[in-house]
Write an enzyme that holds these catalytic residues in place. Structure first.
Site, PDB file in Angstrom:
ATOM      1  N   ALA A 132       0.830  -1.215   0.000  1.00 46.45           N
ATOM      2  CA  ALA A 132       0.000   0.000   0.000  1.00 46.45           C
ATOM      3  C   ALA A 132       0.864   1.265   0.000  1.00 46.45           C
ATOM      4  O   ALA A 132       2.017   1.240   0.431  1.00 46.45           O
ATOM      5  CB  ALA A 132      -0.918  -0.023   1.221  1.00 46.45           C
ATOM      6  N   LYS A 158       2.005  -4.978   3.435  1.00 36.29           N
ATOM      7  CA  LYS A 158       3.125  -4.067   3.729  1.00 36.29           C
ATOM      8  C   LYS A 158       2.653  -2.644   3.457  1.00 36.29           C
ATOM      9  O   LYS A 158       2.497  -2.248   2.307  1.00 36.29           O
ATOM     10  CB  LYS A 158       4.330  -4.383   2.832  1.00 36.29           C
ATOM     11  CG  LYS A 158       5.587  -3.668   3.330  1.00 36.29           C
ATOM     12  CD  LYS A 158       6.662  -3.559   2.272  1.00 36.29           C
ATOM     13  CE  LYS A 158       6.514  -2.337   1.404  1.00 36.29           C
ATOM     14  NZ  LYS A 158       6.518  -1.037   2.110  1.00 36.29           N
ATOM     15  N   GLU A 233      -3.125  -0.977  -8.808  1.00 41.99           N
ATOM     16  CA  GLU A 233      -3.793   0.338  -8.764  1.00 41.99           C
ATOM     17  C   GLU A 233      -2.676   1.367  -8.778  1.00 41.99           C
ATOM     18  O   GLU A 233      -1.973   1.526  -7.780  1.00 41.99           O
ATOM     19  CB  GLU A 233      -4.607   0.487  -7.478  1.00 41.99           C
ATOM     20  CG  GLU A 233      -5.737  -0.508  -7.311  1.00 41.99           C
ATOM     21  CD  GLU A 233      -6.977  -0.146  -8.095  1.00 41.99           C
ATOM     22  OE1 GLU A 233      -7.005   0.923  -8.739  1.00 41.99           O
ATOM     23  OE2 GLU A 233      -7.923  -0.942  -8.071  1.00 41.99           O
TER      24      GLU A 233
HETATM   25  P1  NAD Z   1       5.334   3.952  -4.365  1.00 36.22           P
HETATM   26  O1  NAD Z   1       5.122   3.178  -5.618  1.00 36.22           O
HETATM   27  O2  NAD Z   1       6.628   4.633  -4.164  1.00 36.22           O
HETATM   28  O3  NAD Z   1       5.196   2.988  -3.099  1.00 36.22           O
HETATM   29  C1  NAD Z   1       4.024   2.206  -2.916  1.00 36.22           C
HETATM   30  C2  NAD Z   1       4.392   1.019  -2.046  1.00 36.22           C
HETATM   31  O4  NAD Z   1       5.296   0.188  -2.767  1.00 36.22           O
HETATM   32  C3  NAD Z   1       5.085   1.371  -0.732  1.00 36.22           C
HETATM   33  O5  NAD Z   1       4.603   0.508   0.276  1.00 36.22           O
HETATM   34  C4  NAD Z   1       6.536   1.077  -1.039  1.00 36.22           C
HETATM   35  O6  NAD Z   1       7.302   0.745   0.096  1.00 36.22           O
HETATM   36  C5  NAD Z   1       6.407  -0.127  -1.957  1.00 36.22           C
HETATM   37  N1  NAD Z   1       7.566  -0.380  -2.818  1.00 36.22           N
HETATM   38  C6  NAD Z   1       8.505   0.501  -3.247  1.00 36.22           C
HETATM   39  N2  NAD Z   1       9.408  -0.137  -4.017  1.00 36.22           N
HETATM   40  C7  NAD Z   1       9.035  -1.437  -4.082  1.00 36.22           C
HETATM   41  C8  NAD Z   1       9.571  -2.582  -4.724  1.00 36.22           C
HETATM   42  N3  NAD Z   1      10.675  -2.512  -5.446  1.00 36.22           N
HETATM   43  N4  NAD Z   1       8.914  -3.754  -4.587  1.00 36.22           N
HETATM   44  C9  NAD Z   1       7.794  -3.840  -3.859  1.00 36.22           C
HETATM   45  N5  NAD Z   1       7.241  -2.786  -3.213  1.00 36.22           N
HETATM   46  C10 NAD Z   1       7.852  -1.603  -3.331  1.00 36.22           C
HETATM   47  O7  NAD Z   1       4.090   4.913  -4.241  1.00 36.22           O
HETATM   48  P2  NAD Z   1       3.821   6.001  -3.119  1.00 36.22           P
HETATM   49  O8  NAD Z   1       4.759   7.118  -3.383  1.00 36.22           O
HETATM   50  O9  NAD Z   1       3.783   5.364  -1.772  1.00 36.22           O
HETATM   51  O10 NAD Z   1       2.315   6.432  -3.430  1.00 36.22           O
HETATM   52  C11 NAD Z   1       1.997   7.350  -4.379  1.00 36.22           C
HETATM   53  C12 NAD Z   1       1.606   6.660  -5.673  1.00 36.22           C
HETATM   54  O11 NAD Z   1       0.513   5.775  -5.436  1.00 36.22           O
HETATM   55  C13 NAD Z   1       1.109   7.626  -6.711  1.00 36.22           C
HETATM   56  O12 NAD Z   1       1.644   7.258  -7.965  1.00 36.22           O
HETATM   57  C14 NAD Z   1      -0.408   7.435  -6.692  1.00 36.22           C
HETATM   58  O13 NAD Z   1      -1.060   7.798  -7.864  1.00 36.22           O
HETATM   59  C15 NAD Z   1      -0.509   5.985  -6.407  1.00 36.22           C
HETATM   60  N6  NAD Z   1      -1.828   5.644  -5.858  1.00 36.22           N
HETATM   61  C16 NAD Z   1      -2.717   4.992  -6.657  1.00 36.22           C
HETATM   62  C17 NAD Z   1      -3.976   4.669  -6.175  1.00 36.22           C
HETATM   63  C18 NAD Z   1      -4.965   3.941  -7.039  1.00 36.22           C
HETATM   64  O14 NAD Z   1      -5.975   3.520  -6.517  1.00 36.22           O
HETATM   65  N7  NAD Z   1      -4.722   3.782  -8.337  1.00 36.22           N
HETATM   66  C19 NAD Z   1      -4.330   5.016  -4.872  1.00 36.22           C
HETATM   67  C20 NAD Z   1      -3.399   5.687  -4.085  1.00 36.22           C
HETATM   68  C21 NAD Z   1      -2.142   5.990  -4.588  1.00 36.22           C
END
Ligand code: NAD
Length: 473
Positions: A132, A158, A233
């Site tokens: 998430a 996570k 998502e």
């Molecule tokens: P992010 O992709 O940086 O991180 C999301 C999650 O992925 C975190 O828990 C992070 O620790 C984990 N992560 C990071 N690298 C990883 C890897 N190599 N392997 C597995 N997991 C990993 O995103 P963020 O900055 O936390 O959130 C913002 C983003 O989320 C924006 O792009 C937003 O648009 C998107 N978002 C989308 C929705 C939807 O419903 N489509 C909803 C909320 C947020």
């Protein structure tokens, strides 16, 4: 030595918690426990699982203020949003999935061949690995957990390592509500270590990921090695299309709320307003005026409209986008350098359609406004993006509204509004915004596997079709 992760309140700089970072070994232990626990949980009746989720909903309501404060402190988001959106939305989601999972059924059981009766089962997928993001930690945890648990899966989740506190509290409330040990584990860890170990673990049957498109691609690649089911998502860059017959007042207020919700750190936030030429100047001036009245400040003050962003780094990243847009020739209203993690509401007027600020996810309180002439142009500009999560159209003409809802390429199209969600309706994108649905009965489909059961109904030792393969005997 165990690595410690620090959770810092972005508005105050206060250290809220220090937690040991989960390792690959912790992932392995959690998945092992989940596999064992899932066997019994998956065998319970939907009504039993629903009873647990209803208690979870009640406990969320009973702890609403505590959850809202924690969410506000770890994210810097205004307390009004936590109280009126995040917490009640999560409780409602739990209650919805409690009910919806009991109403799940297959299509007709029937004799599609005269000698067999076919039926459809919907079985749990097994153990789900959920990842998430930080923008709506509590709601995102709920969206991931409730449909999965309601359908008999176990979940190892996570949360984003910078905002784990409400997910940890939600897990405690789930245990208090009677969720058996091992069915839900929260692992606080980094993406590259705990996240990748979770996605790649052979004991994980499905990965449900919400986050950025870049990380989503990496997650899908890792999951493809098994391969295992993936639900993504991802990011968004929602257009907000204002036709010349729109209610201007409604569109301007809609743009302010749609662009500034959660400090603009919302995957469906209005980011690109396309306004038909006759309304363009009035819209720009009106939204600029309204932006000037937004109360930015202490997130815990109920009068605050705009809190801090998730971090100082995020505020600087947002400011970088704005500065580069200015250098490229756009007019900026607002957009002063951030103070700490606080970034003021900012309007970017007249950027080029192919400019970075129009194409990439900024994830801050920034709205780009651009004009268009014909309806064809407006819709084409709105769809000129790699994302497809959400869009809105503003018009009083029923035919324009109908056309926009058909042609806007997004998982959700609002007409004369932007942002509202309900537990009964799906949320999910197309194009680079991912695939799969959160919320609604469609999410129940994500977390179940369709099984065809075909039963011989003749009782004969030699079935009529055997002759096709084996004529003798
Ligand atoms: P992010 O992709 O940086 O991180 C999301 C999650 O992925 C975190 O828990 C992070 O620790 C984990 N992560 C990071 N690298 C990883 C890897 N190599 N392997 C597995 N997991 C990993 O995103 P963020 O900055 O936390 O959130 C913002 C983003 O989320 C924006 O792009 C937003 O648009 C998107 N978002 C989308 C929705 C939807 O419903 N489509 C909803 C909320 C947020």
């Amino acid at each position: 030595m165990t690595e410690l992760l620090t959770v810092t309140g972005p508005a105050t700089g206060d250290v809220l918690a220090e937690l040991p970072a989960a390792t690959a070994a912790d992932v392995d232990t959690a998945v092992g426990r989940a596999r064992k626990a899932q066997r019994e949980w998956g065998a319970t009746a939907p009504g039993e699982r629903a009873a647990v989720l209803l208690r979870v909903a009640a406990l969320i309501e009973a702890h609403a203020e505590e959850l809202a404060l924690t969410e506000t402190r770890q994210c810097g988001k205004p307390i009004r949003l936590s109280r009126e959106f995040d917490v009640p939305g999560t409780a409602d989601n739990a209650a919805f999935f409690a009910g919806a999972s009991r109403a799940m059924e297959g299509k007709a059981a029937a004799e599609y061949s005269a000698d067999h009766t076919s039926a459809i089962r919907r079985d749990p997928v097994g153990v789900v690995g959920s990842i998430a993001p930080w923008n709506y930690p509590l709601q995102m945890a709920g969206w991931k957990l409730f449909p999965a648990l309601a359908t008999g899966n176990a979940v190892v989740i996570k949360p984003a390592e910078i905002t784990p506190l409400t997910t940890l509290r939600l897990a405690e409330l789930c245990a208090e509500a009677g969720l058996p040990d091992g069915v839900l584990t929260v692992l606080v860890g980094t993406g590259p270590v705990a996240g990748e170990a979770l996605v790649s673990h052979p004991g994980i049957d499905m990965v449900s990921f919400t986050g950025s498109t870049a990380v989503g691609k990496r997650v899908a690649q890792l999951a493809a090695q098994a391969p295992k089911r993936v639900h993504l998502e991802l990011g968004g860059k929602a257009p907000f299309v204002v036709f010349d017959d729109a209610d201007l007042e409604a569109a301007m207020h809609g743009a302010v709320a749609g662009a500034l919700i959660n400090g603009g750190q919302d995957c469906t936030a209005a980011t690109r307003a396309y306004v038909q030429r006759p309304l363009y100047d009035a819209f720009v001036d009106g939204v600029a005026d309204l932006f000037g009245t937004v109360r930015m400040g202490d997130p815990e003050d109920p009068a605050t409209d705009l809190g801090s962003l998730i971090s100082r780094a995020q505020a600087e990243r947002v400011h970088g986008f704005v500065s580069r847009a200015a250098t490229a020739g756009a007019r900026i209203v607002g957009g002063r350098a951030p103070e700490g993690a606080f970034h003021e509401p900012t309007l970017v007027v007249g950027a080029a359609q192919d400019a970075e600020i129009v194409r990439d996810e900024v994830f801050g309180p920034v709205l780009v406004v651009l004009p268009f002439d014909s309806d064809d142009d407006g819709l084409a500009l709105a769809n000129d993006t790699r994302y497809g999560l959400a869009a809105s159209a503003w018009t009083r003409d029923v035919y324009r509204a109908g056309r926009a809802s058909r042609e806007l390429a997004a998982g959700c199209v609002w007409i004369n509004d932007h942002i509202p969600i309900v537990s009964e309706m799906p949320h999910g994108g197309v194009k680079a915004s991912g695939y799969g649905k959160d919320m609604s009965s469609y999410a129940l489909e994500e977390y179940t596997s369709v099984k065809h059961v075909m039963s011989d109904n003749t009782g004969e030792a030699r079935k009529s079709w055997h002759r096709t393969v084996f004529a003798g005997g």
